[in-house]
Design a protein around this motif. Structure first.
Motif, PDB file in Angstrom:
ATOM      1  N   TYR A 102       0.821  -1.212   0.000  1.00 56.73           N
ATOM      2  CA  TYR A 102       0.000   0.000   0.000  1.00 56.73           C
ATOM      3  C   TYR A 102       0.860   1.269   0.000  1.00 56.73           C
ATOM      4  N   ARG A 103       2.007   1.195   0.687  1.00 54.80           N
ATOM      5  CA  ARG A 103       2.852   2.385   0.839  1.00 54.80           C
ATOM      6  C   ARG A 103       3.357   2.917  -0.495  1.00 54.80           C
ATOM      7  N   ARG A 104       3.089   4.137  -0.757  1.00 57.48           N
ATOM      8  CA  ARG A 104       3.661   4.843  -1.894  1.00 57.48           C
ATOM      9  C   ARG A 104       4.122   6.213  -1.400  1.00 57.48           C
ATOM     10  N   SER A 105       4.993   6.827  -2.153  1.00 56.94           N
ATOM     11  CA  SER A 105       5.355   8.202  -1.814  1.00 56.94           C
ATOM     12  C   SER A 105       4.244   9.089  -2.339  1.00 56.94           C
ATOM     13  N   VAL A 106       3.538   9.708  -1.398  1.00 59.40           N
ATOM     14  CA  VAL A 106       2.369  10.519  -1.765  1.00 59.40           C
ATOM     15  C   VAL A 106       2.787  11.980  -1.778  1.00 59.40           C
ATOM     16  N   ARG A 107       2.527  12.639  -2.885  1.00 54.31           N
ATOM     17  CA  ARG A 107       2.965  14.042  -3.018  1.00 54.31           C
ATOM     18  C   ARG A 107       1.846  15.042  -2.748  1.00 54.31           C
ATOM     19  N   VAL A 108       0.605  14.567  -2.856  1.00 56.43           N
ATOM     20  CA  VAL A 108      -0.513  15.480  -2.554  1.00 56.43           C
ATOM     21  C   VAL A 108      -1.420  14.797  -1.540  1.00 56.43           C
TER      22      VAL A 108
ATOM     23  N   ASP B 297       2.601   5.076 -11.855  1.00 56.40           N
ATOM     24  CA  ASP B 297       2.658   3.679 -11.432  1.00 56.40           C
ATOM     25  C   ASP B 297       3.976   3.415 -10.731  1.00 56.40           C
ATOM     26  N   ARG B 298       3.966   2.415  -9.886  1.00 58.19           N
ATOM     27  CA  ARG B 298       5.203   2.072  -9.179  1.00 58.19           C
ATOM     28  C   ARG B 298       6.205   1.488 -10.181  1.00 58.19           C
ATOM     29  N   PHE B 299       7.413   1.984 -10.139  1.00 60.61           N
ATOM     30  CA  PHE B 299       8.457   1.458 -11.031  1.00 60.61           C
ATOM     31  C   PHE B 299       9.551   0.792 -10.212  1.00 60.61           C
ATOM     32  N   ARG B 300       9.856  -0.452 -10.552  1.00 64.71           N
ATOM     33  CA  ARG B 300      10.984  -1.134  -9.925  1.00 64.71           C
ATOM     34  C   ARG B 300      11.794  -1.833 -11.009  1.00 64.71           C
ATOM     35  N   ILE B 301      13.109  -1.807 -10.852  1.00 65.41           N
ATOM     36  CA  ILE B 301      14.010  -2.547 -11.727  1.00 65.41           C
ATOM     37  C   ILE B 301      13.602  -4.023 -11.634  1.00 65.41           C
TER      38      ILE B 301
ATOM     39  N   ASP C  45       9.261  24.218  -1.268  1.00 62.87           N
ATOM     40  CA  ASP C  45       7.811  24.217  -1.543  1.00 62.87           C
ATOM     41  C   ASP C  45       7.350  22.964  -2.266  1.00 62.87           C
ATOM     42  N   GLN C  46       8.033  21.870  -2.055  1.00 66.58           N
ATOM     43  CA  GLN C  46       7.589  20.658  -2.751  1.00 66.58           C
ATOM     44  C   GLN C  46       6.270  20.180  -2.136  1.00 66.58           C
ATOM     45  N   ASN C  47       5.448  19.584  -3.000  1.00 71.59           N
ATOM     46  CA  ASN C  47       4.083  19.235  -2.599  1.00 71.59           C
ATOM     47  C   ASN C  47       4.020  18.276  -1.416  1.00 71.59           C
TER      48      ASN C  47
ATOM     49  N   THR D 153       2.561   8.702   3.557  1.00 74.50           N
ATOM     50  CA  THR D 153       3.800   9.419   3.845  1.00 74.50           C
ATOM     51  C   THR D 153       4.508   9.792   2.544  1.00 74.50           C
ATOM     52  N   CYS D 154       5.396  10.766   2.653  1.00 71.84           N
ATOM     53  CA  CYS D 154       6.304  11.059   1.544  1.00 71.84           C
ATOM     54  C   CYS D 154       7.692  11.286   2.127  1.00 71.84           C
ATOM     55  N   PRO D 155       8.618  10.339   1.889  1.00 74.13           N
ATOM     56  CA  PRO D 155       9.973  10.564   2.411  1.00 74.13           C
ATOM     57  C   PRO D 155      10.663  11.617   1.563  1.00 74.13           C
ATOM     58  N   MET D 156      11.364  12.527   2.225  1.00 71.21           N
ATOM     59  CA  MET D 156      12.012  13.608   1.454  1.00 71.21           C
ATOM     60  C   MET D 156      13.421  13.897   1.953  1.00 71.21           C
ATOM     61  N   GLU D 157      14.322  14.037   0.996  1.00 77.02           N
ATOM     62  CA  GLU D 157      15.652  14.539   1.345  1.00 77.02           C
ATOM     63  C   GLU D 157      15.923  15.855   0.616  1.00 77.02           C
ATOM     64  N   GLY D 158      14.923  16.299  -0.110  1.00 77.46           N
ATOM     65  CA  GLY D 158      15.060  17.572  -0.814  1.00 77.46           C
ATOM     66  C   GLY D 158      14.649  18.722   0.087  1.00 77.46           C
ATOM     67  N   PHE D 159      15.603  19.225   0.875  1.00 75.44           N
ATOM     68  CA  PHE D 159      15.318  20.369   1.753  1.00 75.44           C
ATOM     69  C   PHE D 159      16.635  21.040   2.114  1.00 75.44           C
TER      70      PHE D 159
HETATM   71  C1  LIG Z   1      15.908   8.920   1.060  1.00 73.12           C
HETATM   72  C2  LIG Z   1      14.773   9.305   0.167  1.00 73.12           C
HETATM   73  C3  LIG Z   1      14.641  10.625  -0.233  1.00 73.12           C
HETATM   74  C4  LIG Z   1      13.568  11.015  -1.029  1.00 73.12           C
HETATM   75  N1  LIG Z   1      13.400  12.332  -1.325  1.00 73.12           N
HETATM   76  C5  LIG Z   1      12.290  12.734  -1.972  1.00 73.12           C
HETATM   77  C6  LIG Z   1      12.004  14.127  -2.122  1.00 73.12           C
HETATM   78  O1  LIG Z   1      12.746  14.991  -1.690  1.00 73.12           O
HETATM   79  N2  LIG Z   1      10.847  14.455  -2.745  1.00 73.12           N
HETATM   80  C7  LIG Z   1       9.970  13.542  -3.210  1.00 73.12           C
HETATM   81  O2  LIG Z   1       8.935  13.918  -3.757  1.00 73.12           O
HETATM   82  N3  LIG Z   1      10.216  12.212  -3.070  1.00 73.12           N
HETATM   83  C8  LIG Z   1      11.337  11.792  -2.446  1.00 73.12           C
HETATM   84  N4  LIG Z   1      11.565  10.449  -2.235  1.00 73.12           N
HETATM   85  C9  LIG Z   1      10.583   9.466  -2.709  1.00 73.12           C
HETATM   86  C10 LIG Z   1      11.117   8.650  -3.884  1.00 73.12           C
HETATM   87  O3  LIG Z   1      11.138   9.421  -5.039  1.00 73.12           O
HETATM   88  C11 LIG Z   1      10.245   7.411  -4.024  1.00 73.12           C
HETATM   89  O4  LIG Z   1      10.389   6.616  -2.882  1.00 73.12           O
HETATM   90  C12 LIG Z   1      10.564   6.584  -5.272  1.00 73.12           C
HETATM   91  O5  LIG Z   1      10.307   7.301  -6.425  1.00 73.12           O
HETATM   92  C13 LIG Z   1       9.781   5.278  -5.295  1.00 73.12           C
HETATM   93  O6  LIG Z   1       8.394   5.501  -5.252  1.00 73.12           O
HETATM   94  P1  LIG Z   1       7.470   4.871  -4.110  1.00 73.12           P
HETATM   95  O7  LIG Z   1       8.026   5.355  -2.791  1.00 73.12           O
HETATM   96  O8  LIG Z   1       6.091   5.417  -4.359  1.00 73.12           O
HETATM   97  O9  LIG Z   1       7.538   3.390  -4.210  1.00 73.12           O
HETATM   98  C14 LIG Z   1      12.625  10.049  -1.457  1.00 73.12           C
HETATM   99  C15 LIG Z   1      12.782   8.719  -1.059  1.00 73.12           C
HETATM  100  C16 LIG Z   1      13.823   8.362  -0.236  1.00 73.12           C
HETATM  101  C17 LIG Z   1      13.925   6.937   0.229  1.00 73.12           C
END
Ligand SMILES: Cc1cc2nc3c(=O)[nH]c(=O)nc-3n(C[C@H](O)[C@H](O)[C@H](O)COP(=O)(O)O)c2cc1C
Length: 245
Positions: free
Chosen positions: A15-21, A232-236, A71-73, A192-198
């Motif tokens: 279920y977990r995806r990186s959600v931007r909005v 869509d989710r992309f994985r190698i 200001d990322q979403n 959740t949305c994990p972010m390192e862009g800050f």
């Molecule tokens: C350490 C780390 C940093 C990330 N930084 C960002 C970020 O700054 N902004 C963002 O939108 N997504 C960020 N992501 C999310 C990734 O882009 C995302 O996990 C990847 O594209 C795979 O998609 P999924 O998480 O939906 O499976 C980050 C993920 C990780 C693990």
């Protein structure tokens, strides 16, 4: 935590995806906090737990952090934020906590009565862990690193003892906690949305973190908007990354 309707591990991971909005729907602080408690159950190098979790619920602070996150979403639309901080600098304190815990487990007996295993565990925190973490402006780390490379010619040895290596050690464990958190949130339909862009310096100033603390990740938290997942989710292909020996 209310376990009714909670997803299985497999379901939560899927279920977990990186959600931007995120939707403009508030989260229950208590539930997010419980997910953070589960985060602290992650495996951690030498059980040092060199991490801290900042749970941001104030809209004003979220706004400031979103600005510092370009200001990322994922930050701008988040209902709450979690900042996962690596605290390598707290190693002495954590060593003491581990020693105190071990002693409490051993019971009230003189050190001479400790078993071999008990002595080893204590020695690990009294000598081995400090020998890895102790440094002097990174110089000692390099000296240790060189010594370990030489010893390593003759026998297996732990080689990663530079300051940068120890920073990686702290961030690795903190990232495992982040993953535990994201999966726990997914299990209860929170996103959740994990972010390192800050801008780490700005974010550290906003949350009053000392210079020695390092931010591993900021996690935007909320409930996914209909258009919150960008694709869509992309994985190698798994075969490309899986090696069986
Ligand atoms: C350490 C780390 C940093 C990330 N930084 C960002 C970020 O700054 N902004 C963002 O939108 N997504 C960020 N992501 C999310 C990734 O882009 C995302 O996990 C990847 O594209 C795979 O998609 P999924 O998480 O939906 O499976 C980050 C993920 C990780 C693990």
């Amino acid at each position: 935590m209310d376990l009714i309707n909670e997803k299985s591990v497999r379901e939560a991971i899927q279920y977990r995806r990186s959600v931007r909005v995120f939707k403009k729907v508030p989260l229950d602080d208590k539930k997010v906090k419980e997910c953070l408690e589960l985060a602290t159950l992650a495996a951690t190098s030498s059980n040092m737990q060199l991490w801290e979790f900042y749970h941001i619920t104030s809209p004003e602070i979220i706004e400031q952090i979103a600005t510092a996150s370009f200001d990322q979403n994922g930050a701008k639309t988040a209902q709450q934020l979690v900042i996962i901080v690596a605290r390598k600098d707290l190693w002495k304190k954590r060593v003491q906590s581990n020693i105190a815990f071990l002693k409490s487990q051993y019971g009230n007996k003189p050190e001479t009565d400790y078993s071999k295993r008990e002595k080893f565990a204590l020695n690990y925190y009294k000598k081995i862990v400090p020998s890895l973490y102790f440094d002097f402006f990174g110089i000692l780390g390099y000296v240790k690193y060189l010594i370990f490379q030489i010893i390593g010619i003759f026998k297996p040895i732990y080689r990663q003892a530079r300051e940068s290596d120890m920073r990686i050690v702290a961030h690795k464990s903190a990232a495992l906690a982040a993953q535990n958190f994201m999966i726990s949130m997914g299990a209860i339909n929170y996103d959740t949305c994990p972010m390192e862009g800050f801008d780490s310096l700005r974010v550290k100033k906003i949350v009053n973190l000392p210079a020695t603390a390092e931010i591993t990740m900021i996690l935007g938290c909320g409930i996914r908007d209909e258009h919150g997942i960008y694709g869509d989710r992309f994985r190698i292909p798994f075969e490309e990354v899986y090696f069986k020996l």
